[in-house]
Design an enzyme around this catalytic site. Structure first.
Site, short mmCIF file in Angstrom:
data_model
loop_
_atom_site.label_atom_id
_atom_site.label_comp_id
_atom_site.label_asym_id
_atom_site.label_seq_id
_atom_site.Cartn_x
_atom_site.Cartn_y
_atom_site.Cartn_z
N CYS A 1 7.39 -0.55 5.98
CA CYS A 1 6.37 0.18 5.52
C CYS A 1 7.67 0.89 4.79
CB CYS A 1 6.58 1.27 6.29
SG CYS A 1 5.57 3.17 5.93
N LEU A 2 7.27 0.84 3.45
CA LEU A 2 8.37 2.13 2.18
C LEU A 2 9.06 3.03 2.69
CD1 LEU A 2 5.97 1.46 -0.79
CD2 LEU A 2 8.35 -0.16 0.20
N GLY B 1 0.75 -1.25 -0.20
CA GLY B 1 0.33 0.20 -0.06
C GLY B 1 0.76 1.39 0.10
N GLN C 1 2.83 10.34 1.21
CA GLN C 1 4.05 9.03 1.24
C GLN C 1 5.67 9.96 0.37
OE1 GLN C 1 2.77 5.03 2.11
NE2 GLN C 1 4.93 4.88 2.79
N HIS D 1 -3.19 0.54 8.73
CA HIS D 1 -1.53 1.01 9.15
C HIS D 1 -1.93 2.49 7.51
CE1 HIS D 1 2.35 0.83 7.82
NE2 HIS D 1 2.59 1.33 6.79
N GLU D 2 -2.60 1.77 5.90
CA GLU D 2 -2.26 2.99 5.62
C GLU D 2 -2.89 4.19 5.77
OE1 GLU D 2 -0.51 2.87 3.18
OE2 GLU D 2 0.49 1.51 3.55
N HIS E 1 -1.22 6.98 7.84
CA HIS E 1 -0.11 7.95 6.92
C HIS E 1 -1.36 9.41 7.27
CE1 HIS E 1 3.05 5.42 6.53
NE2 HIS E 1 3.04 4.77 5.59
#
Ligand code: NI
Length: 177
Positions: free
Chosen positions: A100-101, A47, A52, A142-143, A146
């Site tokens: 996480c990226l 995701g 981000q 999670h997304e 952000h």
């Protein structure tokens, strides 16, 4: 379409409260979403949230059939979700590993609601809603975190289960992270 740079933890732009999307179905929004998919796929992400890549809007994408970064996860439908609202279906929580990226190379165990209802809009402004559980519920939480400036390490309760991916999971093809 292009692959954008992903901001990493420590960048203050990852800590902002994202703004609601007000204009749907515009060429700019289409281009942004295309870039987000390119960026997510290039990084093997499950995701990605617009903040981000430095765009402070309430926009997340997620979904995959198989993901080398999460080999045991059930598939999640490819989803574009704007202005989301999440509501847990019960107080039940479960723990599982997350990465996480924006936090490359690390994994940690994070408690999340087990099941939840979410609603929001697609890129054309059409409302939709789902009830989900398991990894799908985890990815959405999670997304959407952000969008509130929350990165998963802020949710870790037990820091003995936080570490480097290649040490925790030797041999896993975790891509760049
Ligand atoms: Ni993330």
């Amino acid at each position: 379409m292009s692959i954008r740079d992903i901001l990493r933890m420590g960048d203050p732009r990852l800590l902002l409260q994202a703004e609601p999307v007000k204009e749907f179905g515009t060429p700019e929004l289409d281009a942004l979403i295309a870039d987000m998919f390119d960026t997510m796929h290039a990084a093997n992400g499950a995701g990605l949230a617009a903040p981000q890549i430095g765009v402070n809007l309430q926009l997340v994408i997620f979904g995959f059939r198989d993901n080398p970064r999460y080999p045991d996860a059930d598939p999640v439908p490819e989803t574009i979700l704007l202005n989301p609202v999440l509501t847990p279906l019960s107080e039940d929580t479960e723990e599982d590993w997350e990465g996480c990226l924006s936090v490359p190379g690390l994994r940690g165990v994070v408690p999340r609601w087990s099941s939840l209802h979410y609603r929001g809009f697609d890129q054309f402004g059409k409302p939709f809603e789902r009830e989900v559980h398991g990894f799908h519920a985890r990815v959405v939480q999670h997304e959407c975190d952000h969008l509130a400036g929350i990165l998963y390490p802020m949710r870790i309760k037990d820091f003995s289960r936080f570490g480097y991916t290649d040490i925790l999971f030797p041999g896993m093809d975790a891509g760049d992270d």
